[in-house]
Design a protein around this motif. Structure first.
Motif, PDB file in Angstrom:
ATOM      1  N   PHE A  77     -90.764 -49.124  32.650  1.00 53.76           N
ATOM      2  CA  PHE A  77     -90.377 -47.728  32.594  1.00 53.76           C
ATOM      3  C   PHE A  77     -90.874 -46.999  33.829  1.00 53.76           C
ATOM      4  O   PHE A  77     -91.899 -47.368  34.417  1.00 53.76           O
ATOM      5  CB  PHE A  77     -90.965 -47.041  31.346  1.00 53.76           C
ATOM      6  N   TYR A 169     -88.883 -44.652  26.007  1.00 48.89           N
ATOM      7  CA  TYR A 169     -88.231 -44.968  24.736  1.00 48.89           C
ATOM      8  C   TYR A 169     -87.369 -43.794  24.253  1.00 48.89           C
ATOM      9  O   TYR A 169     -86.267 -43.994  23.719  1.00 48.89           O
ATOM     10  CB  TYR A 169     -89.269 -45.314  23.669  1.00 48.89           C
ATOM     11  N   ARG A 171     -85.856 -41.518  26.070  1.00 48.03           N
ATOM     12  CA  ARG A 171     -84.633 -41.437  26.877  1.00 48.03           C
ATOM     13  C   ARG A 171     -83.560 -42.359  26.315  1.00 48.03           C
ATOM     14  O   ARG A 171     -82.375 -42.055  26.350  1.00 48.03           O
ATOM     15  CB  ARG A 171     -84.938 -41.818  28.323  1.00 48.03           C
ATOM     16  N   ARG A 172     -84.000 -43.496  25.804  1.00 49.42           N
ATOM     17  CA  ARG A 172     -83.070 -44.490  25.285  1.00 49.42           C
ATOM     18  C   ARG A 172     -82.658 -44.201  23.842  1.00 49.42           C
ATOM     19  O   ARG A 172     -81.496 -44.383  23.477  1.00 49.42           O
ATOM     20  CB  ARG A 172     -83.734 -45.874  25.365  1.00 49.42           C
ATOM     21  N   GLU A 173     -83.612 -43.777  23.027  1.00 46.37           N
ATOM     22  CA  GLU A 173     -83.395 -43.683  21.586  1.00 46.37           C
ATOM     23  C   GLU A 173     -83.023 -42.277  21.110  1.00 46.37           C
ATOM     24  O   GLU A 173     -82.312 -42.132  20.113  1.00 46.37           O
ATOM     25  CB  GLU A 173     -84.672 -44.119  20.845  1.00 46.37           C
ATOM     26  N   PRO A 175     -82.259 -39.086  23.381  1.00 48.42           N
ATOM     27  CA  PRO A 175     -82.228 -38.312  24.628  1.00 48.42           C
ATOM     28  C   PRO A 175     -82.239 -36.799  24.426  1.00 48.42           C
ATOM     29  O   PRO A 175     -82.720 -36.064  25.285  1.00 48.42           O
ATOM     30  CB  PRO A 175     -80.940 -38.786  25.312  1.00 48.42           C
ATOM     31  N   SER A 228     -88.512 -53.364  26.387  1.00 52.17           N
ATOM     32  CA  SER A 228     -88.769 -53.003  27.790  1.00 52.17           C
ATOM     33  C   SER A 228     -90.168 -53.418  28.233  1.00 52.17           C
ATOM     34  O   SER A 228     -90.818 -52.718  29.010  1.00 52.17           O
ATOM     35  CB  SER A 228     -88.549 -51.500  28.024  1.00 52.17           C
TER      36      SER A 228
END
Length: 259
Positions: A77, A169, A171-173, A175, A228
């Protein structure tokens, strides 16, 4: 420690289950119970805790006698470098805070008094700017990084230091939890959150877990990638002493408490 969504939680549970399978293949026969809602920091002090992840700040301030280090994740990250991570100091986009000095007299949000990323890293960042032991006009303890972000979004706080892994996390899960926010700067780097075992866990079991993480099988590597995690590193007390050194620098500035 990174329970930001059902998907991330399931990913860590799958990783832990695969590690238990490694132990079983090595002859481990003890019963294992998954604790999904541990009471922290008390859970970390259980001598029979087979595996958990803890924050580096409580590790250096009181957990060292209760746990053994296993391995430290190397996260993929922004804000991470090798086995180090940092905190992103987050403010509202297009707001009045363009530099850390501009936050003097503002309201800060922090997740927990025992958090390195939310408290200690922020305290270290603003210590050189503090006057008379104060920098902020008020401090709100939120209970979690996500709650700190919500306070900043809502205008109830002006700034928060957020673990860059949590941020990655989210940003991915989720946002939308970052809508209207921007990163002002990053804190000083420190070793990431280590995987640990309880003090009564046999050395051979700890070694088996460590070996599995440092040289993962294809299955483990796949589970790590989904989280990640690039790899794991073997960090020791000397590495985590850097977190204590940051706290010492803060005290030398006469800024012992985040305020």
């Amino acid at each position: 420690m990174y329970n930001v969504s059902a998907g991330v939680r399931a990913g860590y549970e799958a990783l832990f289950a695969a590690l238990v399978d490694v132990l079983r293949a090595d002859g481990f026969r003890d019963a294992v119970e998954l604790e999904r809602a541990p009471v922290l920091p008390h859970f970390w002090k259980r001598p029979d805790m087979l595996l958990s992840q803890t924050c580096g700040y409580p590790y250096v301030t009181g957990l060292r006698a209760h746990v053994g280090l296993v391995a430290t994740p190397v996260y993929a990250f922004s804000g991470c470098e090798g086995s180090d991570y940092s905190s992103a100091i987050v403010v509202r986009a297009n707001g009045a805070i363009g530099a850390l000095a501009d936050a003097r007299g503002c309201v800060a949000a922090a997740n927990d008094i025992d958090s390195h990323s939310g408290m200690n890293a922020l305290r270290h960042a603003v210590a050189p700017l503090a006057r008379g032991g104060r920098f902020f006009s008020a401090l709100k303890w939120s209970g979690s990084h996500r709650a700190s972000l919500s306070l900043v979004q809502a205008g109830e706080a002006d700034l928060a230091a957020i673990d860059c892994v949590t941020l990655g996390y989210l940003r991915r899960e989720a946002p939308s939890s970052l809508d209207g926010l921007t990163i002002l700067c990053h804190s000083a780097p420190a070793p990431a959150l280590p995987f640990v075992t309880g003090a009564a866990v046999p050395h051979a079991v700890r070694q088996c877990l460590q070996s599995a993480l440092l040289t993962p099988s294809a299955e483990l590597a796949s589970l790590m990638a989904a989280l990640s995690i690039r790899s794991f590193a073997q960090c020791g007390d000397d590495d985590y002493a850097r977190i204590g050194a940051l706290a010492d620098e803060v005290r030398a500035c006469g800024y012992a408490q985040l305020a």
